[in-house]
Design a protein around this motif. Structure first.
Motif, PDB file in Angstrom:
ATOM      1  N   TYR A 152     -23.150 -12.213  38.291  1.00 25.08           N
ATOM      2  CA  TYR A 152     -24.413 -11.770  38.876  1.00 25.08           C
ATOM      3  C   TYR A 152     -24.305 -11.197  40.293  1.00 25.08           C
ATOM      4  O   TYR A 152     -24.710 -11.832  41.254  1.00 25.08           O
ATOM      5  N   PHE A 172     -28.549  -7.933  33.475  1.00 32.63           N
ATOM      6  CA  PHE A 172     -29.250  -9.066  32.870  1.00 32.63           C
ATOM      7  C   PHE A 172     -30.728  -8.706  32.608  1.00 32.63           C
ATOM      8  O   PHE A 172     -31.306  -9.109  31.594  1.00 32.63           O
ATOM      9  N   ILE A 201     -30.639  -6.903  29.476  1.00 31.06           N
ATOM     10  CA  ILE A 201     -30.447  -7.826  28.346  1.00 31.06           C
ATOM     11  C   ILE A 201     -31.792  -8.431  27.945  1.00 31.06           C
ATOM     12  O   ILE A 201     -32.148  -8.490  26.765  1.00 31.06           O
ATOM     13  N   TYR A 217     -32.300  -9.903  22.117  1.00 29.16           N
ATOM     14  CA  TYR A 217     -32.313 -11.080  23.000  1.00 29.16           C
ATOM     15  C   TYR A 217     -33.707 -11.719  22.944  1.00 29.16           C
ATOM     16  O   TYR A 217     -34.546 -11.521  23.808  1.00 29.16           O
ATOM     17  N   LEU A 260     -34.814 -14.676  23.400  1.00 31.69           N
ATOM     18  CA  LEU A 260     -35.174 -15.830  24.255  1.00 31.69           C
ATOM     19  C   LEU A 260     -36.381 -15.547  25.160  1.00 31.69           C
ATOM     20  O   LEU A 260     -37.304 -16.358  25.240  1.00 31.69           O
ATOM     21  N   GLY A 310     -35.788 -19.877  30.855  1.00 24.81           N
ATOM     22  CA  GLY A 310     -34.733 -18.973  30.388  1.00 24.81           C
ATOM     23  C   GLY A 310     -33.553 -19.640  29.714  1.00 24.81           C
ATOM     24  O   GLY A 310     -32.536 -19.010  29.486  1.00 24.81           O
ATOM     25  N   SER A 311     -33.654 -20.951  29.410  1.00 29.48           N
ATOM     26  CA  SER A 311     -32.515 -21.711  28.860  1.00 29.48           C
ATOM     27  C   SER A 311     -31.302 -21.586  29.781  1.00 29.48           C
ATOM     28  O   SER A 311     -30.167 -21.552  29.323  1.00 29.48           O
ATOM     29  N   ASN A 312     -31.580 -21.519  31.090  1.00 28.17           N
ATOM     30  CA  ASN A 312     -30.478 -21.441  32.057  1.00 28.17           C
ATOM     31  C   ASN A 312     -29.562 -22.643  31.970  1.00 28.17           C
ATOM     32  O   ASN A 312     -28.368 -22.550  32.243  1.00 28.17           O
ATOM     33  N   ASN A 360     -26.096 -22.537  30.155  1.00 23.95           N
ATOM     34  CA  ASN A 360     -24.837 -22.047  30.711  1.00 23.95           C
ATOM     35  C   ASN A 360     -23.984 -23.183  31.284  1.00 23.95           C
ATOM     36  O   ASN A 360     -22.912 -22.948  31.846  1.00 23.95           O
ATOM     37  N   TYR A 376     -26.168 -12.017  21.487  1.00 28.46           N
ATOM     38  CA  TYR A 376     -25.088 -11.969  22.480  1.00 28.46           C
ATOM     39  C   TYR A 376     -24.048 -10.906  22.151  1.00 28.46           C
ATOM     40  O   TYR A 376     -22.951 -10.912  22.716  1.00 28.46           O
ATOM     41  N   THR A 399     -24.481  -6.381  26.585  1.00 27.20           N
ATOM     42  CA  THR A 399     -23.881  -7.693  26.877  1.00 27.20           C
ATOM     43  C   THR A 399     -22.393  -7.533  27.199  1.00 27.20           C
ATOM     44  O   THR A 399     -21.867  -8.232  28.077  1.00 27.20           O
ATOM     45  N   PHE A 446     -22.214  -6.408  30.683  1.00 26.81           N
ATOM     46  CA  PHE A 446     -22.592  -7.536  31.544  1.00 26.81           C
ATOM     47  C   PHE A 446     -21.373  -8.445  31.761  1.00 26.81           C
ATOM     48  O   PHE A 446     -21.018  -8.764  32.902  1.00 26.81           O
ATOM     49  N   GLU A 461     -18.270 -17.318  29.380  1.00 23.67           N
ATOM     50  CA  GLU A 461     -19.604 -17.950  29.417  1.00 23.67           C
ATOM     51  C   GLU A 461     -19.816 -18.858  28.210  1.00 23.67           C
ATOM     52  O   GLU A 461     -19.331 -18.584  27.128  1.00 23.67           O
ATOM     53  N   SER A 500     -23.246 -20.436  26.163  1.00 24.63           N
ATOM     54  CA  SER A 500     -24.712 -20.437  26.061  1.00 24.63           C
ATOM     55  C   SER A 500     -25.056 -21.460  24.986  1.00 24.63           C
ATOM     56  O   SER A 500     -25.051 -21.148  23.800  1.00 24.63           O
TER      57      SER A 500
HETATM   58  C1  AVI Z   1     -28.911 -16.733  31.998  1.00 24.38           C
HETATM   59  N1  AVI Z   1     -28.465 -17.216  30.714  1.00 24.38           N
HETATM   60  C2  AVI Z   1     -29.360 -18.263  30.205  1.00 24.38           C
HETATM   61  C3  AVI Z   1     -28.188 -16.163  29.711  1.00 24.38           C
HETATM   62  C4  AVI Z   1     -27.792 -16.803  28.358  1.00 24.38           C
HETATM   63  O1  AVI Z   1     -28.513 -16.548  27.382  1.00 24.38           O
HETATM   64  O2  AVI Z   1     -26.833 -17.557  28.317  1.00 24.38           O
HETATM   65  C5  AVI Z   1     -27.079 -15.229  30.191  1.00 24.38           C
HETATM   66  C6  AVI Z   1     -26.672 -14.222  29.151  1.00 24.38           C
HETATM   67  N2  AVI Z   1     -25.451 -13.958  28.782  1.00 24.38           N
HETATM   68  C7  AVI Z   1     -25.420 -13.024  27.859  1.00 24.38           C
HETATM   69  N3  AVI Z   1     -26.651 -12.696  27.575  1.00 24.38           N
HETATM   70  C8  AVI Z   1     -27.455 -13.422  28.384  1.00 24.38           C
END
Ligand code: AVI
Length: 322
Positions: A34, A42, A45, A51, A53, A162-164, A167, A207, A214, A217, A283, A285
């Motif tokens: 970031y 992001f 995304i 996406y 979410l 955001g379901s942060n 991560n 994803y 993505t 990203f 990452e 998720s």
């Molecule tokens: C910020 N976070 C919750 C996103 C996730 O869904 O894990 C980051 C992300 N990575 C890829 N797409 C979105």
């Protein structure tokens, strides 16, 4: 060159990159994606059809605005509404509007690691809701949690959307939730979004979008290392790879080297060898269900008050107290 243990770095970024890339299997922390470009990718995304979410959480907050708002209300002294990882605040604005129009006495305190995001949100809110009292802060969650202690005078509601939390691995998530619990008093609440387990294909698609947003990203972490730490990653020679394990609910993203390569990162004095098809884990998720969230809450000393979900039951927002 000094050995790893003797090396001192003047930033956490340098230290973490050195450690993650000197280890086998290689890893990097997704928080380093970031920078300005990463923030903007992001945003892209969140606007992608795959996406889901963001849309699900928006639906939940929009359909239950009154119930959620009234849970937050404190008739006597008002409240502090603290949002960790506020981003662009699109979903929160629905609640803020309700609270404003229904005479809540409150201060909104958005906190984000990205200065850019905090500045944009503050100026945006000043235009859209001029009467709203906003006290924004730039910082890392854990540092800010320490400062939260000064908000002890009246009711406090902490939001993490955001379901942060996804991560974080479970032990880190428990640590995070425990710290949040420590900053809560009896009447305070924690409102948090958890993306749910679902058809694995839906998760993989979210994803692994066709437009490659993505992928761009995730690769931004290499571009950032090149620019800020004097690296020479040939970014085009890595592919983005997503996996999802339905047993654990863990989505993982990797960057995979398509050929054997040498990479140098000048500022941390690191020479790396990549084998063909070697990966860097970037990452996780995590996806949840009620059992996992109940377990996380128990381990952190929190109690689930209630939860809200969307029509498809793709996503849930839980309300916790200590
Ligand atoms: C910020 N976070 C919750 C996103 C996730 O869904 O894990 C980051 C992300 N990575 C890829 N797409 C979105």
């Amino acid at each position: 060159m000094k050995s790893n243990s003797q090396q001192k770095f003047d930033s956490a970024f340098k230290r973490d990159v050195h450690e993650g890339l000197s280890t086998f299997p290689k890893f990097l922390f997704s928080k380093y994606i970031y920078d300005k470009k990463g923030d903007s990718l992001f945003q892209d995304i969140m606007a992608m059809p795959e996406y889901y979410l963001t849309g699900c959480e928006f639906e939940i907050i929009s359909n239950h605005t009154k119930t959620i708002g009234e849970l937050f209300r404190d008739k006597e002294n008002g409240l502090d509404l603290i949002e960790l990882g506020a981003g662009d605040g699109k979903k929160t604005k629905v609640l803020l509007k309700y609270m404003n129009e229904n005479n809540f006495n409150f201060i909104y305190k958005p906190i984000d690691i990205s200065e850019n995001a905090v500045n944009m949100l503050s100026s945006n809110l000043a235009k859209e809701m001029p009467k709203l009292k906003v006290d924004a802060e730039v910082g890392e969650y854990f540092e800010v949690l320490e400062n939260l202690k000064k908000f002890d005078k009246r009711k406090k509601v902490i939001m993490v959307l955001g379901s942060n939390i996804g991560n974080l691995r479970h032990p880190q998530a428990i640590n995070f939730l425990s710290k949040l619990k420590d900053s809560l008093h009896t009447d305070d609440l924690l409102f948090m979004g958890f993306d749910q387990k679902k058809n694995p294909q839906t998760i993989l698609d979210a994803y692994n979008d066709k437009a490659g947003i993505t992928a761009a990203f995730n690769k931004n972490i290499l571009t950032r290392i090149n620019r800020e730490l004097g690296g020479n990653f040939d970014v085009e020679k890595y592919i983005h790879w997503e996996s999802y394990n339905p047993e654990t609910g863990t989505a993982k993203s990797f960057l995979v080297a398509t050929e054997a390569m040498e990479v140098e990162i000048e500022q941390i004095d690191l020479k790396l060898q990549f084998d063909q098809w070697e990966s860097i884990h970037v990452e996780i998720s995590q996806k949840y269900d009620d059992k996992i969230v109940t377990w996380l809450a128990q381990e952190s000393g929190l109690e689930i008050v209630t939860s809200f979900t969307d029509q498809n039951e793709y996503y849930k927002n839980y309300v916790f107290k200590r």
